[in-house]
Write a protein that holds these residues in place. Sequence first.
Motif, PDB file in Angstrom:
ATOM      1  N   LEU A  39       5.522 -10.457 -21.857  1.00 54.41           N
ATOM      2  CA  LEU A  39       5.930  -9.169 -21.303  1.00 54.41           C
ATOM      3  C   LEU A  39       4.701  -8.358 -20.900  1.00 54.41           C
ATOM      4  N   PHE A  40       4.714  -7.848 -19.670  1.00 56.33           N
ATOM      5  CA  PHE A  40       3.593  -7.084 -19.139  1.00 56.33           C
ATOM      6  C   PHE A  40       4.100  -5.751 -18.598  1.00 56.33           C
ATOM      7  N   ARG A  41       3.257  -4.729 -18.734  1.00 55.98           N
ATOM      8  CA  ARG A  41       3.530  -3.470 -18.057  1.00 55.98           C
ATOM      9  C   ARG A  41       2.626  -3.395 -16.833  1.00 55.98           C
ATOM     10  N   ILE A  42       3.230  -3.296 -15.657  1.00 55.28           N
ATOM     11  CA  ILE A  42       2.501  -3.242 -14.389  1.00 55.28           C
ATOM     12  C   ILE A  42       2.370  -1.780 -13.974  1.00 55.28           C
ATOM     13  N   THR A  43       1.163  -1.394 -13.577  1.00 52.81           N
ATOM     14  CA  THR A  43       0.912  -0.026 -13.126  1.00 52.81           C
ATOM     15  C   THR A  43       0.316  -0.054 -11.728  1.00 52.81           C
ATOM     16  N   VAL A  44       0.898   0.754 -10.838  1.00 48.75           N
ATOM     17  CA  VAL A  44       0.357   0.909  -9.481  1.00 48.75           C
ATOM     18  C   VAL A  44       0.210   2.403  -9.211  1.00 48.75           C
ATOM     19  N   GLU A  45      -1.009   2.833  -8.927  1.00 44.92           N
ATOM     20  CA  GLU A  45      -1.259   4.236  -8.606  1.00 44.92           C
ATOM     21  C   GLU A  45      -1.720   4.368  -7.157  1.00 44.92           C
ATOM     22  N   VAL A  46      -1.192   5.385  -6.497  1.00 48.25           N
ATOM     23  CA  VAL A  46      -1.569   5.708  -5.125  1.00 48.25           C
ATOM     24  C   VAL A  46      -2.197   7.095  -5.136  1.00 48.25           C
ATOM     25  N   VAL A  47      -3.444   7.200  -4.673  1.00 44.99           N
ATOM     26  CA  VAL A  47      -4.190   8.456  -4.705  1.00 44.99           C
ATOM     27  C   VAL A  47      -4.625   8.807  -3.282  1.00 44.99           C
ATOM     28  N   ASN A  48      -4.433  10.064  -2.911  1.00 49.61           N
ATOM     29  CA  ASN A  48      -4.831  10.543  -1.591  1.00 49.61           C
ATOM     30  C   ASN A  48      -6.154  11.293  -1.716  1.00 49.61           C
ATOM     31  N   THR A  49      -7.217  10.721  -1.185  1.00 50.19           N
ATOM     32  CA  THR A  49      -8.547  11.341  -1.257  1.00 50.19           C
ATOM     33  C   THR A  49      -8.981  11.925   0.082  1.00 50.19           C
ATOM     34  N   THR A  50      -8.038  12.115   0.999  1.00 50.22           N
ATOM     35  CA  THR A  50      -8.365  12.678   2.301  1.00 50.22           C
ATOM     36  C   THR A  50      -9.005  14.049   2.146  1.00 50.22           C
ATOM     37  N   PRO A  51     -10.140  14.319   2.784  1.00 50.99           N
ATOM     38  CA  PRO A  51     -10.763  15.652   2.683  1.00 50.99           C
ATOM     39  C   PRO A  51      -9.807  16.736   3.157  1.00 50.99           C
ATOM     40  N   TRP A  52      -9.861  17.873   2.462  1.00 50.89           N
ATOM     41  CA  TRP A  52      -9.001  19.000   2.807  1.00 50.89           C
ATOM     42  C   TRP A  52      -9.863  20.223   3.117  1.00 50.89           C
ATOM     43  N   PRO A  53      -9.960  20.615   4.405  1.00 58.65           N
ATOM     44  CA  PRO A  53     -10.820  21.739   4.767  1.00 58.65           C
ATOM     45  C   PRO A  53     -10.162  23.094   4.566  1.00 58.65           C
ATOM     46  N   GLY A  54      -8.897  23.097   4.154  1.00 62.91           N
ATOM     47  CA  GLY A  54      -8.164  24.346   4.027  1.00 62.91           C
ATOM     48  C   GLY A  54      -7.259  24.569   5.221  1.00 62.91           C
ATOM     49  N   GLY A  55      -6.337  25.524   5.077  1.00 66.86           N
ATOM     50  CA  GLY A  55      -5.432  25.811   6.173  1.00 66.86           C
ATOM     51  C   GLY A  55      -3.998  25.871   5.711  1.00 66.86           C
ATOM     52  N   THR A  56      -3.078  25.720   6.645  1.00 68.31           N
ATOM     53  CA  THR A  56      -1.661  25.880   6.388  1.00 68.31           C
ATOM     54  C   THR A  56      -1.054  24.616   5.784  1.00 68.31           C
ATOM     55  N   ARG A  57       0.181  24.771   5.302  1.00 71.20           N
ATOM     56  CA  ARG A  57       0.912  23.605   4.813  1.00 71.20           C
ATOM     57  C   ARG A  57       1.075  22.565   5.914  1.00 71.20           C
ATOM     58  N   GLU A  58       1.316  23.019   7.136  1.00 70.51           N
ATOM     59  CA  GLU A  58       1.486  22.089   8.249  1.00 70.51           C
ATOM     60  C   GLU A  58       0.243  21.219   8.433  1.00 70.51           C
ATOM     61  N   GLU A  59      -0.926  21.826   8.295  1.00 67.26           N
ATOM     62  CA  GLU A  59      -2.156  21.053   8.410  1.00 67.26           C
ATOM     63  C   GLU A  59      -2.294  20.082   7.247  1.00 67.26           C
ATOM     64  N   ALA A  60      -1.886  20.508   6.057  1.00 67.29           N
ATOM     65  CA  ALA A  60      -1.960  19.618   4.901  1.00 67.29           C
ATOM     66  C   ALA A  60      -1.048  18.407   5.078  1.00 67.29           C
ATOM     67  N   MET A  61       0.148  18.619   5.636  1.00 68.38           N
ATOM     68  CA  MET A  61       1.084  17.515   5.792  1.00 68.38           C
ATOM     69  C   MET A  61       0.574  16.465   6.765  1.00 68.38           C
ATOM     70  N   ARG A  62      -0.274  16.860   7.684  1.00 68.75           N
ATOM     71  CA  ARG A  62      -0.847  15.879   8.611  1.00 68.75           C
ATOM     72  C   ARG A  62      -1.886  14.998   7.932  1.00 68.75           C
ATOM     73  N   ARG A  63      -2.246  15.353   6.709  1.00 73.04           N
ATOM     74  CA  ARG A  63      -3.185  14.554   5.909  1.00 73.04           C
ATOM     75  C   ARG A  63      -2.505  13.994   4.660  1.00 73.04           C
ATOM     76  N   THR A  64      -1.177  13.969   4.658  1.00 79.53           N
ATOM     77  CA  THR A  64      -0.388  13.560   3.503  1.00 79.53           C
ATOM     78  C   THR A  64       0.253  12.197   3.740  1.00 79.53           C
ATOM     79  N   LEU A  65       0.378  11.411   2.667  1.00 75.04           N
ATOM     80  CA  LEU A  65       1.153  10.166   2.715  1.00 75.04           C
ATOM     81  C   LEU A  65       2.604  10.568   2.468  1.00 75.04           C
ATOM     82  N   VAL A  66       3.386  10.666   3.524  1.00 78.91           N
ATOM     83  CA  VAL A  66       4.737  11.209   3.451  1.00 78.91           C
ATOM     84  C   VAL A  66       5.738  10.110   3.094  1.00 78.91           C
ATOM     85  N   SER A  67       6.699  10.469   2.238  1.00 78.40           N
ATOM     86  CA  SER A  67       7.767   9.550   1.847  1.00 78.40           C
ATOM     87  C   SER A  67       7.202   8.242   1.282  1.00 78.40           C
ATOM     88  N   ALA A  68       6.111   8.350   0.536  1.00 82.15           N
ATOM     89  CA  ALA A  68       5.440   7.159   0.012  1.00 82.15           C
ATOM     90  C   ALA A  68       6.316   6.445  -1.020  1.00 82.15           C
TER      91      ALA A  68
END
Length: 308
Positions: free
Chosen positions: A150-179
Motif C-alpha cells: 500500500l502506497f500513498r501517492i502525492t501530486v502537488e501543482v505549484v504556480n510560480t508565475t511572477p506577479w507584478p501586481g494589478g487587478t484580479r483579471e490580470e492575475a487570472m491571465r497568470r493562473t492555472l484555471v480549472s486545474a
Amino acid sequence: MDPVRQIAQAVLYEGYLLWPYRESSLKNRHRWTIGGVHPEAYGRANEGHPWLMRTECLLEGGPGDVVDVSVRFLHVVTRLREEAAGAGEEAQEREVSLPGLVLEDLLHGPVIEKIDVPAGQESSEGTVLRTRRALCGRIEAGARRLRPDLFRITVEVVNTTPWPGGTREEAMRRTLVSAHTVLHAPDARFVSLMDPPEDLRADAAACDNAGAWPVLAGPDGDRHTVLAAPIILYDHPRIAPESPGDLFDATEIDQLLTLSVLALSDREREEIRHGDPRARAILDRCDSLTPEDLMRLHGIMRRTEPHE
C-alpha cells in the motif's frame, strides 16, 4: 473519446461560460472561478486564491509498478477583434504529463516536472488577435509506503508565475484555471477515498488533499485511474449518453438549456457569434438539433442499484 477523458473534459470547462453565453451578461463578467491555481505571490496576498493544489490517494501495488500523472488546466487568453469594441477572454487547453513513474523511484524523493508556457500572440480569421501571458510552475510527484502493498501517492501543482501586481483579471491571465490531475496505474489498483475498505479507512482519512477531490474514474469496478478535480464528484462519474455536447453547467439540464438557447433574440445571437468560439459552437449545435434529438433530452430514469 474515452470515458475518463470525457469526464475530465467536462471538469475542465465547468462554469467556463454560462447561459445565455454572452460575455456581457452579469454572471459572465466574473469568470474563471473554479479550480484556480494562482501565482504564489498573488495567492499569499489574497486569501481564498490558492497557489498550490495537492492530490493524495492510496494505491495498492508493488514497488515496480508505474503511475502515469497528467495535469490539465486552462490558460486564459485575451481576444481582440478589429470590428468589435473592447476585448473578450477565452482559454486554451494545457497539459503537462509525467509518464511511467516507478513507485520505487518515488519513494526516494519527488519527481519534478516544470510548467513552462511562454507568452505569445496569434491571429486568426484575419481580424482576431489572441494574446497570452507566460505561465510557469512545477509538478511534484512522490510516494510513501504505508504497508508492503500500500502506497500513498502525492501530486502537488505549484504556480510560480511572477506577479507584478494589478487587478484580479490580470492575475487570472497568470493562473492555472480549472486545474485537475489524472493518475493512471495500469498494473496496480487505487483505493476509493469515498468508500474505502474498513481496514483502510484510517489511511484514506489521512490523505491530505487541497483544492482537489480524488475519485475513481472509468467503468464501474475499474480501479486503475483516479481523477482529482476541483469539484466534488462521485466514484466512476459518467456523461449521460443522450447529451449532444457540453453546455458548461454541472449536472446539465440539457433540454432546458438547449430550449433557452433557441429562444435567444437575434441581437443576443449576434453577440454570441462575435464572442467566444465555444459559445458559438453551442449556438450552432442547438440550432442543428432535430425534434428527435430534443425528445431524447426530455428525461430518462435509470436504476442505480441492481434490481432484486
